[in-house]
Design a protein around this motif. Structure first.
Motif, PDB file in Angstrom:
ATOM      1  N   ARG A  32      40.807  66.628   1.289  1.00 33.13           N
ATOM      2  CA  ARG A  32      40.355  66.634  -0.107  1.00 33.13           C
ATOM      3  C   ARG A  32      38.838  66.797  -0.187  1.00 33.13           C
ATOM      4  O   ARG A  32      38.323  67.595  -0.969  1.00 33.13           O
ATOM      5  CB  ARG A  32      40.797  65.358  -0.807  1.00 33.13           C
ATOM      6  CG  ARG A  32      40.442  65.350  -2.261  1.00 33.13           C
ATOM      7  CD  ARG A  32      40.952  64.084  -2.936  1.00 33.13           C
ATOM      8  NE  ARG A  32      40.557  64.078  -4.313  1.00 33.13           N
ATOM      9  CZ  ARG A  32      41.364  64.334  -5.319  1.00 33.13           C
ATOM     10  NH1 ARG A  32      42.620  64.619  -5.097  1.00 33.13           N
ATOM     11  NH2 ARG A  32      40.913  64.317  -6.553  1.00 33.13           N
ATOM     12  N   ALA A  33      38.114  66.046   0.660  1.00 30.99           N
ATOM     13  CA  ALA A  33      36.644  66.138   0.649  1.00 30.99           C
ATOM     14  C   ALA A  33      36.178  67.539   1.047  1.00 30.99           C
ATOM     15  O   ALA A  33      35.265  68.096   0.434  1.00 30.99           O
ATOM     16  CB  ALA A  33      36.046  65.091   1.579  1.00 30.99           C
ATOM     17  N   GLU A  36      36.955  70.007  -1.821  1.00 24.58           N
ATOM     18  CA  GLU A  36      36.025  69.793  -2.940  1.00 24.58           C
ATOM     19  C   GLU A  36      34.652  70.358  -2.602  1.00 24.58           C
ATOM     20  O   GLU A  36      33.991  70.963  -3.448  1.00 24.58           O
ATOM     21  CB  GLU A  36      35.931  68.308  -3.278  1.00 24.58           C
ATOM     22  CG  GLU A  36      37.158  67.788  -3.988  1.00 24.58           C
ATOM     23  CD  GLU A  36      37.126  66.288  -4.210  1.00 24.58           C
ATOM     24  OE1 GLU A  36      36.180  65.610  -3.766  1.00 24.58           O
ATOM     25  OE2 GLU A  36      38.072  65.775  -4.841  1.00 24.58           O
ATOM     26  N   ASN A  37      34.220  70.181  -1.356  1.00 29.13           N
ATOM     27  CA  ASN A  37      32.933  70.735  -0.930  1.00 29.13           C
ATOM     28  C   ASN A  37      32.967  72.263  -0.955  1.00 29.13           C
ATOM     29  O   ASN A  37      31.969  72.900  -1.286  1.00 29.13           O
ATOM     30  CB  ASN A  37      32.575  70.242   0.468  1.00 29.13           C
ATOM     31  CG  ASN A  37      31.229  70.762   0.902  1.00 29.13           C
ATOM     32  OD1 ASN A  37      30.203  70.451   0.328  1.00 29.13           O
ATOM     33  ND2 ASN A  37      31.239  71.603   1.933  1.00 29.13           N
ATOM     34  N   ILE A  39      34.640  74.148  -3.025  1.00 32.20           N
ATOM     35  CA  ILE A  39      34.471  74.532  -4.432  1.00 32.20           C
ATOM     36  C   ILE A  39      33.004  74.398  -4.831  1.00 32.20           C
ATOM     37  O   ILE A  39      32.432  75.276  -5.477  1.00 32.20           O
ATOM     38  CB  ILE A  39      35.377  73.687  -5.339  1.00 32.20           C
ATOM     39  CG1 ILE A  39      36.837  74.046  -5.088  1.00 32.20           C
ATOM     40  CG2 ILE A  39      35.020  73.890  -6.810  1.00 32.20           C
ATOM     41  CD1 ILE A  39      37.829  73.099  -5.712  1.00 32.20           C
ATOM     42  N   LEU A  40      32.374  73.309  -4.416  1.00 32.28           N
ATOM     43  CA  LEU A  40      30.958  73.104  -4.707  1.00 32.28           C
ATOM     44  C   LEU A  40      30.113  74.218  -4.083  1.00 32.28           C
ATOM     45  O   LEU A  40      29.223  74.774  -4.739  1.00 32.28           O
ATOM     46  CB  LEU A  40      30.511  71.736  -4.176  1.00 32.28           C
ATOM     47  CG  LEU A  40      29.100  71.299  -4.517  1.00 32.28           C
ATOM     48  CD1 LEU A  40      28.972  71.052  -6.010  1.00 32.28           C
ATOM     49  CD2 LEU A  40      28.753  70.039  -3.751  1.00 32.28           C
TER      50      LEU A  40
END
Length: 85
Positions: A32-33, A36-37, A39-40
């Motif tokens: 998940r991390a 999410e990174n 996408i960032l």
């Protein structure tokens, strides 16, 4: 990466520290991390960039001329990437 390859002597190494995306998505906190990174990274830091999987990084190194690739998973998020000429 091609410029790094050209600048290195025979047997030289390129060492990078990057997040490496999992090949398959799962429900773990690590996955998940990392996603999410990614996408960032795509939206803020590198508008046309992205994080890559281990195989994508291997192929990137091989296409630049490196003959050896070794990922070293050092923590929950980052991986040392060793490319050898």
């Amino acid at each position: 990466m091609e410029n790094c390859y050209k600048a290195l002597p025979v047997g030289g190494k390129l060492i990078a520290c990057e997040p490496v995306l999992p090949t398959k998505s799962d429900d773990s906190h690590r996955t998940r991390a990392l996603l999410e990174n990614d996408i960032l990274a795509m939206t803020i830091y590198r508008p046309k960039g992205k994080n890559r999987t281990e195989e994508e990084l291997r192929q990137l190194g091989l296409s630049a001329g490196f003959s050896h690739f070794r990922p070293i998973y050092i923590d929950y998020f980052y991986t040392l990437l060793e490319f050898q000429k």
